[in-house]
Design an enzyme around this catalytic site. Structure first.
Site, PDB file in Angstrom:
ATOM      1  N   ASN A   9      16.909  62.270  31.356  1.00  0.00           N
ATOM      2  CA  ASN A   9      15.464  62.277  31.541  1.00  0.00           C
ATOM      3  C   ASN A   9      14.922  63.478  30.765  1.00  0.00           C
ATOM      4  OD1 ASN A   9      12.831  62.305  32.382  1.00  0.00           O
ATOM      5  ND2 ASN A   9      13.270  62.936  34.487  1.00  0.00           N
ATOM      6  N   LYS A  11      11.906  64.190  30.165  1.00  0.00           N
ATOM      7  CA  LYS A  11      10.589  64.637  30.648  1.00  0.00           C
ATOM      8  C   LYS A  11       9.640  64.838  29.452  1.00  0.00           C
ATOM      9  CE  LYS A  11      12.993  66.680  34.486  1.00  0.00           C
ATOM     10  NZ  LYS A  11      12.999  67.610  35.603  1.00  0.00           N
ATOM     11  N   HIS A  95      10.088  59.207  40.191  1.00  0.00           N
ATOM     12  CA  HIS A  95      10.663  60.549  40.036  1.00  0.00           C
ATOM     13  C   HIS A  95       9.879  61.525  40.924  1.00  0.00           C
ATOM     14  CE1 HIS A  95      11.835  64.371  38.266  1.00  0.00           C
ATOM     15  NE2 HIS A  95      12.904  63.741  37.816  1.00  0.00           N
ATOM     16  N   GLU A  97       8.756  64.342  40.388  1.00  0.00           N
ATOM     17  CA  GLU A  97       7.608  64.966  39.719  1.00  0.00           C
ATOM     18  C   GLU A  97       6.402  64.021  39.736  1.00  0.00           C
ATOM     19  OE1 GLU A  97       9.666  66.095  36.116  1.00  0.00           O
ATOM     20  OE2 GLU A  97      10.857  67.476  37.321  1.00  0.00           O
ATOM     21  N   GLU A 167      17.935  62.192  44.198  1.00  0.00           N
ATOM     22  CA  GLU A 167      17.649  63.502  43.608  1.00  0.00           C
ATOM     23  C   GLU A 167      17.016  64.404  44.660  1.00  0.00           C
ATOM     24  OE1 GLU A 167      17.341  63.236  39.087  1.00  0.00           O
ATOM     25  OE2 GLU A 167      15.356  62.782  39.875  1.00  0.00           O
ATOM     26  N   GLY A 173      16.112  70.994  38.508  1.00  0.00           N
ATOM     27  CA  GLY A 173      15.654  72.067  37.617  1.00  0.00           C
ATOM     28  C   GLY A 173      15.820  73.462  38.196  1.00  0.00           C
ATOM     29  N   SER A 212      20.355  69.286  38.711  1.00  0.00           N
ATOM     30  CA  SER A 212      21.164  70.320  38.052  1.00  0.00           C
ATOM     31  C   SER A 212      22.586  69.852  37.725  1.00  0.00           C
ATOM     32  CB  SER A 212      21.180  71.603  38.887  1.00  0.00           C
ATOM     33  OG  SER A 212      19.854  72.082  39.036  1.00  0.00           O
TER      34      SER A 212
HETATM   35  C1  PEP Z   1      15.613  65.262  36.827  1.00  0.00           C
HETATM   36  O1  PEP Z   1      14.561  65.655  36.385  1.00  0.00           O
HETATM   37  O2  PEP Z   1      15.726  64.078  37.127  1.00  0.00           O
HETATM   38  C2  PEP Z   1      16.691  66.225  36.998  1.00  0.00           C
HETATM   39  C3  PEP Z   1      17.697  65.892  37.740  1.00  0.00           C
HETATM   40  O3  PEP Z   1      16.554  67.451  36.356  1.00  0.00           O
HETATM   41  P1  PEP Z   1      17.675  68.609  36.259  1.00  0.00           P
HETATM   42  O4  PEP Z   1      18.958  67.956  35.798  1.00  0.00           O
HETATM   43  O5  PEP Z   1      17.132  69.570  35.253  1.00  0.00           O
HETATM   44  O6  PEP Z   1      17.821  69.200  37.617  1.00  0.00           O
END
Ligand code: PEP
Length: 251
Positions: A9, A11, A95, A97, A167, A173, A212
């Site tokens: 992803n 973003k 997601h 976000e 998630e 992040g 992460s």
């Molecule tokens: C994501 O945005 O779906 C995500 C898991 O980000 P990160 O791997 O940076 O934590």
């Protein structure tokens, strides 16, 4: 046997030239690997360019969002048919976000998931709890509610096309990953919820972990029985690091 699926992803990162450069570096690093199905979700503006760069490879293209109508007066929105037209096989919906920054609710996410399936695109449906919800012992209530709401309109006959991404919001992040055992506990719960909803088809639904994920933790996560892949943000922006994740390799 569920085929592992590793999705990037990106973003709001990468201009078209950067997407092409990524593909040029990344494809040689994964061309001999069949450890997992690999999916890249660039911004909408890089879909066509990246799609051209991925032609002839096994790497799949994905959208990061969609609007659940085929066409019409929906200024700035992108339909499932537009994504399919650019070669998208998957699209992320729900997601955290989008849920947090854009107030997207489960019923809207459910419409997106169904509209994608109707257009022949597999939805990657994201769910996950905030830290306060985890600390208050509300993981199953929150994640179960998101699952039931976001998958409300999916017919059982199409369930095997779904991908669910667990998630935990506190791990996205932040550099804080759930331990493989913590993730498995929730993935096991998600599998149980999916089997109550879809019966035997639940065994075919792939459940990704996201938060992460990096080369250092992917192999341990993938050892868990209900972790079928990963949705990767930060570590997917660099071709070498994402190739290691996609090869399910410890660094
Ligand atoms: C994501 O945005 O779906 C995500 C898991 O980000 P990160 O791997 O940076 O934590």
């Amino acid at each position: 046997m569920r085929q592992p699926i590793i999705a990037a992803n990106w973003k709001m990162h990468k201009l078209t030239a950067e997407a092409t450069a990524f593909a040029e570096s990344f494809l040689p690093l994964v061309q001999d690997s069949n450890a997992a199905e690999i999916v890249l979700a660039p911004p909408f503006t890089a879909l066509a360019t990246l799609g051209a760069a991925l032609k002839g490879s096994a790497v799949q293209l994905a959208g990061q969002n969609v609007y659940p109508e085929e066409k019409g007066a929906f200024t700035a929105e992108i339909s499932p048919q537009m994504l399919a037209d650019l070669g998208c096989r998957y699209t992320i919906v729900g997601h955290s976000e989008r849920r947090t920054l854009f107030a997207e609710q489960d019923d809207f996410i459910a419409r997106k998931a169904l509209a994608l399936l109707d257009a022949g695109i597999r939805p990657i449906v994201c769910v996950g709890e905030h830290l306060e919800e985890r600390e208050a012992g509300r993981i199953e209530e929150v994640v179960g509610g998101q699952l039931r709401g976001s998958l409300a309109s999916i017919p059982t006959g199409k369930a095997s096309e779904l991908v669910v991404a667990y998630e935990p919001v506190w791990a996205i992040g932040t550099g804080k990953t759930a331990t493989p055992e913590m993730a498995q506990e929730v993935h096991g719960f998600i599998r149980k919820e999916l089997s109550e909803r879809f019966g035997a088809s639940a065994e075919e639904i792939r459940i990704q972990y996201g938060g992460s994920v990096k080369p250092e933790n992917i192999a341990d996560l993938m050892e868990q029985p209900d972790i079928d892949g990963a949705l990767v943000g930060g570590a997917s922006l660099d071709p070498t690091s994402f190739a290691r994740v996609a090869r399910l390799q410890r660094s």
